[in-house]
Scaffold this motif. Structure first.
Motif, short mmCIF file in Angstrom:
data_model
loop_
_atom_site.label_atom_id
_atom_site.label_comp_id
_atom_site.label_asym_id
_atom_site.label_seq_id
_atom_site.Cartn_x
_atom_site.Cartn_y
_atom_site.Cartn_z
N PHE A 24 0.84 -1.42 -0.28
CA PHE A 24 0.55 -0.10 -0.05
C PHE A 24 0.79 1.12 -0.30
N ASP A 224 -2.40 -0.16 -6.12
CA ASP A 224 -4.16 0.38 -6.37
C ASP A 224 -3.86 1.70 -6.45
N SER A 225 -2.84 2.48 -6.83
CA SER A 225 -2.80 3.83 -6.44
C SER A 225 -2.22 4.78 -7.85
N SER A 240 -6.00 6.75 -3.75
CA SER A 240 -6.17 5.11 -3.67
C SER A 240 -7.37 4.78 -4.52
N ARG A 242 -8.97 1.59 -4.56
CA ARG A 242 -9.52 1.01 -3.67
C ARG A 242 -10.06 1.40 -2.27
N GLU A 243 -10.24 3.19 -2.16
CA GLU A 243 -10.70 4.02 -0.87
C GLU A 243 -12.19 4.19 -2.05
N GLY A 247 -13.24 2.19 -4.20
CA GLY A 247 -12.84 0.97 -3.93
C GLY A 247 -13.98 -0.18 -4.05
N TRP A 251 -13.18 -0.74 -8.53
CA TRP A 251 -12.05 -1.37 -8.90
C TRP A 251 -11.61 -2.16 -9.77
#
Length: 283
Positions: A24, A224-225, A240, A242-243, A247, A251
């Motif tokens: 991350f 994933d950023s 991100s 993923r957020e 998210g 995705w």
């Protein structure tokens, strides 16, 4: 709890902490100079990631072509260029006989593009017109950034700057390479940028952001950023994938390439054939 159990618990916590740090991005507060023109926190997905009909697998790189308003994507197996509209709909396909490991693409100027051959460290300049159906390897001009590499640490993304020439990103260990072209970028001190190390596991894609000053938009696949950095190697913004809404509906299985159009929309593609659009919210 026995001493042995405590030891195992400590080892487990260390492993989890190490995995998080490895996969991350760093979400500590950014240093001074927070980006305003390209504040990624303002970006939201326009619907979920979609599959590109007509591309089966290995969608790896993408670039924006301002003269036509279209996107040019590349797959590494089969080795082809795929022309898409801004909705991710396939318009036409161009064959690339003789090319190897075609991982990324960027638009230069006029009718010229550069295609990156990952493990060969080749940047191949090609000409594409509306009539182009096929481009052979011997029709292109090569810029070789390094020696051939047989592992998975070759060129993952390439981007063009009118001021500085070509930039490329290596996958692992993540790093940025620079290639002056036609005098662009000659004698410029980019040491801060080229030695920069974002706290991500890899680099997967790259784009130059339009604006008053050049910025680079870097995509990390394992983390994933997305990250905005300046030419001094300072990170200015990050997002991100993923957020938040990303998210939930945006995705991507394996994000591999990124491009930006004249309106500031960000396009992210991933394997096998995914296509995601991010748009900046007003304000």
């Amino acid at each position: 709890m026995s001493g042995k159990k405590r030891l195992w618990l400590l080892l487990l916590l260390l492993l989890i902490s190490g995995w998080i740090a490895w996969h991350f991005p760093d979400y500590s507060p950014l240093k001074s100079g927070i980006e305003t023109e390209w504040d990624l926190s303002r970006y939201q997905p326009i619907g979920p990631a979609r599959r590109v009909d007509g591309i089966r697998e290995n969608l790896s790189g993408i670039t924006y072509h301002p003269p036509s308003g279209l996107l040019y994507a590349v797959t590494n197996n089969p080795r082809k260029i795929h022309v898409l509209n801004k909705n991710g709909e396939l318009q036409r396909t161009i064959d690339l006989p003789g090319f190897r490991d075609t991982e990324s693409i960027t638009y230069l100027y006029d009718n010229f593009f550069v295609i990156a051959e990952e493990n060969l460290y080749n940047l191949m300049r090609v000409e594409i017109t509306e009539a182009t159906e096929s481009i052979s390897h011997d029709q292109s001009v090569r810029f070789n950034l390094a020696e051939k590499d047989d592992d998975n640490s070759g060129i993952e993304g390439v981007a063009w700057s009118q001021q500085f020439g070509l930039f490329a990103v290596k996958e692992t260990p993540p790093g940025i390479l620079h290639q002056p072209v036609d005098g662009r970028g000659m004698g410029v001190d980019l040491s801060g940028l080229l030695s920069m190390r974002l706290k991500v596991r890899d680099y997967a894609g790259l784009s130059v952001l339009p604006g008053k000053e050049d910025r680079l938009l870097i995509l990390s696949e394992s983390s994933d950023s997305l990250h905005v950095v300046d030419m001094q190697g300072r990170e200015l913004s990050r997002l991100s994938l993923r957020e938040g809404k990303l998210g939930l509906i945006g995705w991507l299985w394996q994000p591999e390439g990124v491009a930006v159009d004249d309106d500031g929309r960000i396009y992210v593609v991933g394997e096998p054939n995914q296509f995601l659009v991010l748009e900046r919210s007003p304000g």
